[in-house]
Write an enzyme that holds these catalytic residues in place. Sequence first.
Site, short mmCIF file in Angstrom:
data_model
loop_
_atom_site.label_atom_id
_atom_site.label_comp_id
_atom_site.label_asym_id
_atom_site.label_seq_id
_atom_site.Cartn_x
_atom_site.Cartn_y
_atom_site.Cartn_z
N SER A 130 -9.48 -0.70 -22.22
CA SER A 130 -9.15 0.51 -22.96
C SER A 130 -10.42 1.25 -23.35
O SER A 130 -11.45 0.62 -23.61
CB SER A 130 -8.38 0.14 -24.22
OG SER A 130 -8.29 1.23 -25.12
N TYR A 154 -7.49 -5.15 -32.37
CA TYR A 154 -7.00 -4.88 -31.01
C TYR A 154 -8.17 -4.54 -30.10
O TYR A 154 -8.32 -5.11 -29.01
CB TYR A 154 -6.00 -3.73 -31.02
CG TYR A 154 -5.78 -3.16 -29.63
CD1 TYR A 154 -6.34 -1.94 -29.26
CD2 TYR A 154 -5.04 -3.86 -28.68
CE1 TYR A 154 -6.17 -1.44 -27.98
CE2 TYR A 154 -4.87 -3.37 -27.41
CZ TYR A 154 -5.44 -2.16 -27.06
OH TYR A 154 -5.28 -1.65 -25.79
N LYS A 158 -10.04 -6.50 -26.56
CA LYS A 158 -10.41 -5.94 -25.26
C LYS A 158 -11.90 -6.18 -24.97
O LYS A 158 -12.27 -6.57 -23.85
CB LYS A 158 -10.11 -4.44 -25.21
CG LYS A 158 -8.64 -4.09 -25.28
CD LYS A 158 -7.84 -4.73 -24.15
CE LYS A 158 -6.39 -4.29 -24.17
NZ LYS A 158 -5.56 -4.96 -23.15
P1 NAD Z 1 3.51 -2.43 -23.35
O1 NAD Z 1 3.62 -3.09 -24.67
O2 NAD Z 1 4.53 -1.45 -22.95
O3 NAD Z 1 3.44 -3.53 -22.19
C1 NAD Z 1 2.87 -4.80 -22.42
C2 NAD Z 1 3.86 -5.82 -21.87
O4 NAD Z 1 3.32 -7.12 -22.00
C3 NAD Z 1 5.21 -5.79 -22.62
O5 NAD Z 1 6.27 -5.72 -21.69
C4 NAD Z 1 5.23 -7.13 -23.36
O6 NAD Z 1 6.53 -7.65 -23.48
C5 NAD Z 1 4.34 -7.99 -22.47
N1 NAD Z 1 3.67 -9.11 -23.16
C6 NAD Z 1 2.92 -9.04 -24.28
N2 NAD Z 1 2.44 -10.27 -24.59
C7 NAD Z 1 2.89 -11.12 -23.62
C8 NAD Z 1 2.76 -12.51 -23.38
N3 NAD Z 1 2.05 -13.29 -24.20
N4 NAD Z 1 3.37 -13.05 -22.29
C9 NAD Z 1 4.10 -12.26 -21.44
N5 NAD Z 1 4.27 -10.93 -21.62
C10 NAD Z 1 3.68 -10.38 -22.70
O7 NAD Z 1 2.05 -1.78 -23.31
P2 NAD Z 1 1.44 -0.75 -22.25
O8 NAD Z 1 1.28 0.57 -22.96
O9 NAD Z 1 2.16 -0.82 -20.97
O10 NAD Z 1 -0.04 -1.36 -22.07
C11 NAD Z 1 -0.26 -2.31 -21.08
C12 NAD Z 1 -1.69 -2.78 -21.23
O11 NAD Z 1 -2.56 -1.66 -21.20
C13 NAD Z 1 -1.96 -3.49 -22.55
O12 NAD Z 1 -2.86 -4.58 -22.33
C14 NAD Z 1 -2.66 -2.43 -23.40
O13 NAD Z 1 -3.55 -2.99 -24.34
C15 NAD Z 1 -3.40 -1.65 -22.35
N6 NAD Z 1 -3.66 -0.27 -22.75
C16 NAD Z 1 -2.62 0.54 -23.15
C17 NAD Z 1 -2.89 1.85 -23.56
C18 NAD Z 1 -1.77 2.74 -24.03
O14 NAD Z 1 -2.07 3.73 -24.74
N7 NAD Z 1 -0.53 2.47 -23.69
C19 NAD Z 1 -4.19 2.34 -23.53
C20 NAD Z 1 -5.22 1.49 -23.10
C21 NAD Z 1 -4.94 0.18 -22.71
C1 WQD Z 2 -3.91 11.00 -30.32
C2 WQD Z 2 -4.25 12.17 -31.25
C3 WQD Z 2 -4.21 11.62 -33.57
C4 WQD Z 2 0.12 10.83 -33.73
C5 WQD Z 2 -4.48 5.12 -29.25
C6 WQD Z 2 -5.19 3.82 -29.48
C7 WQD Z 2 -5.99 3.45 -28.26
C8 WQD Z 2 -5.11 3.47 -27.03
C9 WQD Z 2 -4.42 4.81 -26.87
C10 WQD Z 2 -4.44 1.19 -26.56
C11 WQD Z 2 -5.16 11.78 -32.40
C12 WQD Z 2 -3.12 12.63 -33.24
C13 WQD Z 2 -1.15 11.13 -33.30
C14 WQD Z 2 0.78 11.69 -34.64
C15 WQD Z 2 -1.13 13.13 -34.62
N1 WQD Z 2 -4.13 2.42 -27.06
N2 WQD Z 2 -1.77 12.27 -33.74
N3 WQD Z 2 0.13 12.82 -35.06
O1 WQD Z 2 -5.36 7.21 -31.38
O2 WQD Z 2 -6.33 8.43 -29.35
O3 WQD Z 2 -5.43 6.13 -29.07
O4 WQD Z 2 -3.67 5.04 -28.08
O5 WQD Z 2 -5.43 0.87 -26.00
O6 WQD Z 2 -6.53 2.15 -28.47
O7 WQD Z 2 -6.10 3.99 -30.56
O8 WQD Z 2 -3.86 8.03 -29.49
O9 WQD Z 2 -1.70 9.15 -29.47
O10 WQD Z 2 -2.29 7.72 -31.48
O11 WQD Z 2 -3.45 9.93 -31.14
O12 WQD Z 2 -1.69 14.16 -35.02
O13 WQD Z 2 1.96 11.44 -35.08
O14 WQD Z 2 -3.04 12.65 -31.84
O15 WQD Z 2 -4.83 11.91 -34.81
O16 WQD Z 2 -6.04 12.86 -32.64
P1 WQD Z 2 -5.31 7.50 -29.93
P2 WQD Z 2 -2.73 8.67 -30.41
#
Ligand code: NAD
Ligand code: WQD
Length: 345
Positions: A130, A154, A158
């Site tokens: 991330s 979190y 990572k």
């Molecule tokens: P998500 O929660 O939709 O998907 C994660 C999946 O992993 C879920 O289906 C959950 O049930 C499963 N899971 C969690 N722990 C588990 C375990 N111990 N064993 C088996 N399954 C398990 O999340 P996502 O948004 O699809 O994100 C996927 C990956 O990408 C995550 O590692 C997250 O940290 C990373 N990521 C997400 C974002 C984002 O904004 N969505 C941004 C950057 C990185």
């Molecule tokens: C985006 C912008 C808020 C909600 C997060 C995690 C990051 C990654 C992606 C896992 C910001 C604003 C948001 C709301 C708002 N996840 N906002 N009202 O914070 O950039 O990233 O998700 O890896 O680790 O930190 O994304 O969508 O929460 O916020 O004004 O109800 O929207 O302040 O500027 P963020 P976000």
Amino acid sequence: MPTVTAMRVLVSGGAGYIGSHTVVQLVAAGHDVVVVDNFANSNPTVVNRLEALTGQHLPLHAFDLRDVDKTEHLFAHDRIDAVVHFAGFKAVGESVELPLEYYENNLGATFSLVRAMQRHNVDKLVFSSSATVYGAEAPVPMTEALPTSATNPYGWTKVMIEQVLRDVAAARPSWRIALLRYFNPVGAHPSGTIGEDPADIPNNLMPYIAQVAVGRRDKLRVFGNDYDTPDGTGVRDYIHVEDLAAGHVAALAKLTTTDASVSTWNLGTGHGTSVMDLLHAFERAVGHELPYEVVGRRAGDIAASYADPSLAQKELGWKAVRTIDDMCVDTWRWQRQNPDGYPSA
Ligand code: NAD
Ligand code: WQD
């Protein structure tokens, strides 16, 4: 796009938001896909929809990857060639409240998975990292060369897992690992049958706006408009989940040809979009204005975050192509077709 070597790919967290979209594109690229997911933050219905979308049976292992015996059994009874590892908890705020659960789950699941891979000579791994690993002070556009740090448990999971994987690769020269640093994934598959389905009140901007649009929330609260950005609201690099999924297919293909043991790539568009820009784009998708109120800043938020995605373009031949309007149109189709998200199992 280079010719893809068809592989049998285990997708951990394959019922999740990004994993499910990546499953569809892995199958379309010619891979066989196996899903493991404990449904901690997803729903078995997703796998049914994936089978309908792909026209393929998708073997599903429904267990917690921290279960070493079940993980070992999976690798002992299936011929896995590569792993795409999405499984983990991902809510920043929750990680501050429940740090041990985040460290135990995200690191524990990774340890169990990697140990089984080592035992069964599976040496290609794509990991969901991330942009959060760039910490709170990183200059934009962010490049992969920046130092890593975190401001919440979190993010530290990572940073730590990236280091664990670098050390595993150093100990096992045949391993090929891709660390993919996602910026802000949004959007949904154009069919509208799979999408982002937050369990509770959405933390993230796009799903919150979508729930306002469909009538589940009364208004968007804009967290501050006094940042040093063009319109004062937070700027982020929103990337369509379909582009993100394509980046995984490209990274997996690269692992079959690269000599680098570990490669790190930003997956972002390189463009910054403000909260108000995104809200107005969503209003264009919906066809009317949406209610919002400017409130105070959210603790921990930074003013601006967006990628320098040039390394992925150079080394993977990958580039995000979908626009902010595409992201909003596809999100709105998913939300309109699934106003309450996936039906409960
Ligand atoms: P998500 O929660 O939709 O998907 C994660 C999946 O992993 C879920 O289906 C959950 O049930 C499963 N899971 C969690 N722990 C588990 C375990 N111990 N064993 C088996 N399954 C398990 O999340 P996502 O948004 O699809 O994100 C996927 C990956 O990408 C995550 O590692 C997250 O940290 C990373 N990521 C997400 C974002 C984002 O904004 N969505 C941004 C950057 C990185
Ligand atoms: C985006 C912008 C808020 C909600 C997060 C995690 C990051 C990654 C992606 C896992 C910001 C604003 C948001 C709301 C708002 N996840 N906002 N009202 O914070 O950039 O990233 O998700 O890896 O680790 O930190 O994304 O969508 O929460 O916020 O004004 O109800 O929207 O302040 O500027 P963020 P976000």
